[in-house]
Structures are given as structure tokens and as C-alpha cells.
Design a protein around this motif. Sequence first.
Motif, PDB file in Angstrom:
ATOM      1  N   GLY A   1       0.791  -1.222   0.000  1.00 33.32           N
ATOM      2  CA  GLY A   1       0.000   0.000   0.000  1.00 33.32           C
ATOM      3  C   GLY A   1       0.824   1.274   0.000  1.00 33.32           C
ATOM      4  O   GLY A   1       0.277   2.361   0.113  1.00 33.32           O
ATOM      5  N   ASN A   2       2.145   1.163  -0.122  1.00 29.59           N
ATOM      6  CA  ASN A   2       2.995   2.351  -0.185  1.00 29.59           C
ATOM      7  C   ASN A   2       2.911   2.971  -1.570  1.00 29.59           C
ATOM      8  O   ASN A   2       2.876   2.261  -2.576  1.00 29.59           O
ATOM      9  CB  ASN A   2       4.455   1.996   0.107  1.00 29.59           C
ATOM     10  CG  ASN A   2       4.621   1.430   1.498  1.00 29.59           C
ATOM     11  OD1 ASN A   2       4.037   1.911   2.447  1.00 29.59           O
ATOM     12  ND2 ASN A   2       5.405   0.375   1.614  1.00 29.59           N
ATOM     13  N   GLU A   3       2.902   4.302  -1.626  1.00 28.17           N
ATOM     14  CA  GLU A   3       2.811   5.002  -2.903  1.00 28.17           C
ATOM     15  C   GLU A   3       4.137   4.907  -3.645  1.00 28.17           C
ATOM     16  O   GLU A   3       5.202   5.105  -3.072  1.00 28.17           O
ATOM     17  CB  GLU A   3       2.450   6.466  -2.657  1.00 28.17           C
ATOM     18  CG  GLU A   3       2.138   7.215  -3.912  1.00 28.17           C
ATOM     19  CD  GLU A   3       1.634   8.619  -3.638  1.00 28.17           C
ATOM     20  OE1 GLU A   3       1.910   9.487  -4.476  1.00 28.17           O
ATOM     21  OE2 GLU A   3       0.972   8.830  -2.618  1.00 28.17           O
TER      22      GLU A   3
ATOM     23  N   SER B   1      13.092   2.502  -6.150  1.00 19.92           N
ATOM     24  CA  SER B   1      13.610   1.142  -6.211  1.00 19.92           C
ATOM     25  C   SER B   1      12.594   0.231  -5.541  1.00 19.92           C
ATOM     26  O   SER B   1      12.018   0.590  -4.510  1.00 19.92           O
ATOM     27  CB  SER B   1      14.946   1.035  -5.490  1.00 19.92           C
ATOM     28  OG  SER B   1      15.921   1.782  -6.160  1.00 19.92           O
ATOM     29  N   VAL B   2      12.366  -0.933  -6.137  1.00 19.12           N
ATOM     30  CA  VAL B   2      11.409  -1.893  -5.587  1.00 19.12           C
ATOM     31  C   VAL B   2      12.047  -3.271  -5.523  1.00 19.12           C
ATOM     32  O   VAL B   2      13.051  -3.537  -6.179  1.00 19.12           O
ATOM     33  CB  VAL B   2      10.109  -1.954  -6.432  1.00 19.12           C
ATOM     34  CG1 VAL B   2       9.354  -0.644  -6.376  1.00 19.12           C
ATOM     35  CG2 VAL B   2      10.388  -2.343  -7.859  1.00 19.12           C
TER      36      VAL B   2
ATOM     37  N   VAL C   1       5.385  -6.201  -6.240  1.00 24.10           N
ATOM     38  CA  VAL C   1       6.613  -5.564  -5.755  1.00 24.10           C
ATOM     39  C   VAL C   1       6.317  -4.822  -4.455  1.00 24.10           C
ATOM     40  O   VAL C   1       5.179  -4.526  -4.131  1.00 24.10           O
ATOM     41  CB  VAL C   1       7.197  -4.570  -6.785  1.00 24.10           C
ATOM     42  CG1 VAL C   1       7.562  -5.264  -8.074  1.00 24.10           C
ATOM     43  CG2 VAL C   1       6.253  -3.416  -7.049  1.00 24.10           C
ATOM     44  N   LYS C   2       7.396  -4.570  -3.694  1.00 23.21           N
ATOM     45  CA  LYS C   2       7.298  -3.707  -2.527  1.00 23.21           C
ATOM     46  C   LYS C   2       8.379  -2.659  -2.631  1.00 23.21           C
ATOM     47  O   LYS C   2       9.456  -2.915  -3.207  1.00 23.21           O
ATOM     48  CB  LYS C   2       7.397  -4.485  -1.223  1.00 23.21           C
ATOM     49  CG  LYS C   2       8.745  -5.102  -0.956  1.00 23.21           C
ATOM     50  CD  LYS C   2       8.759  -5.808   0.367  1.00 23.21           C
ATOM     51  CE  LYS C   2      10.159  -6.389   0.621  1.00 23.21           C
ATOM     52  NZ  LYS C   2      10.236  -7.057   1.895  1.00 23.21           N
ATOM     53  N   LYS C   3       8.115  -1.495  -2.085  1.00 24.47           N
ATOM     54  CA  LYS C   3       9.061  -0.393  -2.136  1.00 24.47           C
ATOM     55  C   LYS C   3      10.291  -0.758  -1.319  1.00 24.47           C
ATOM     56  O   LYS C   3      10.182  -1.237  -0.200  1.00 24.47           O
ATOM     57  CB  LYS C   3       8.414   0.884  -1.603  1.00 24.47           C
ATOM     58  CG  LYS C   3       9.105   2.138  -1.981  1.00 24.47           C
ATOM     59  CD  LYS C   3       8.239   3.335  -1.653  1.00 24.47           C
ATOM     60  CE  LYS C   3       8.894   4.596  -2.140  1.00 24.47           C
ATOM     61  NZ  LYS C   3       8.024   5.741  -1.929  1.00 24.47           N
ATOM     62  N   ALA C   4      11.475  -0.512  -1.897  1.00 26.05           N
ATOM     63  CA  ALA C   4      12.721  -0.858  -1.198  1.00 26.05           C
ATOM     64  C   ALA C   4      13.190   0.281  -0.332  1.00 26.05           C
ATOM     65  O   ALA C   4      12.864   1.408  -0.513  1.00 26.05           O
ATOM     66  CB  ALA C   4      13.786  -1.204  -2.218  1.00 26.05           C
TER      67      ALA C   4
END
Length: 112
Positions: free
Chosen positions: A50-52, A58-59, A109-112
Motif C-alpha cells: 500500500g505504499n505510494e 527502487s522496488v 513488488v514492494k518499495k525498497a
Amino acid sequence: MSSLPKCPKCNSEYTYEDGENYVCPECAHEWPKNAAAVTEEKRVWRDANGNELQDGDSVTVIKDLKIKGSSSVVKVGTKVKNIRLIEGDHDIDCKIDGIGAMQLKSEFVKKA
């Protein structure tokens, strides 16, 4: 010179009035004359948590992803740098080291 506004979609100057709307003959976009009251929503891309997401982020891939037409797989934990957000089903355009240019879905993906 025409006092009608340019098309907000394609920036064409050849708009015309049709009843309560303005119409663009080039892209067929219609919008109300009182467009100040109508605000266009800007699309927001979000990762699996849920992060913008923003262009240039980078993900990290959260699931093994099979590459269509190839026997290669993008493994869990693969870090992808400098993403570009695009419209469509696969909404991330990127380059993955060792694989090359490809498109990913933001849900994997998730935000890195």
C-alpha cells in the motif's frame, strides 16, 4: 483567435462548443464548460503493502515471476532500480540486471 480552451487531453487548439460541453475533434475528448468545478483525479500507483510508488523508486520483487516466452524466472528478492510508472495492466516499466527491459505489475513488488 479563438477564446475557447485547449483540449486538456491532447492540447489541441481546435476545440468547439457542443451544448454544455467542449469537444476536441482530434482526440474526441469531451469535458464540461464548467471544468473548474470538475477536477481530474491523478492516478496513484501503490505497491503490495500500500505504499505510494513514484518514478525513479527502487522496488523488490515479492514473488517468483515467470517470464512469458522464456524459461527464465525473476526470483523473489530481486531488486529493481529506477522504475518508471506507466498506464496499463503491467504498470511498472524497468530494466532488471541479467534479464533486460520488462514490465511488472505493482501488486508483485514492494518499495525498497
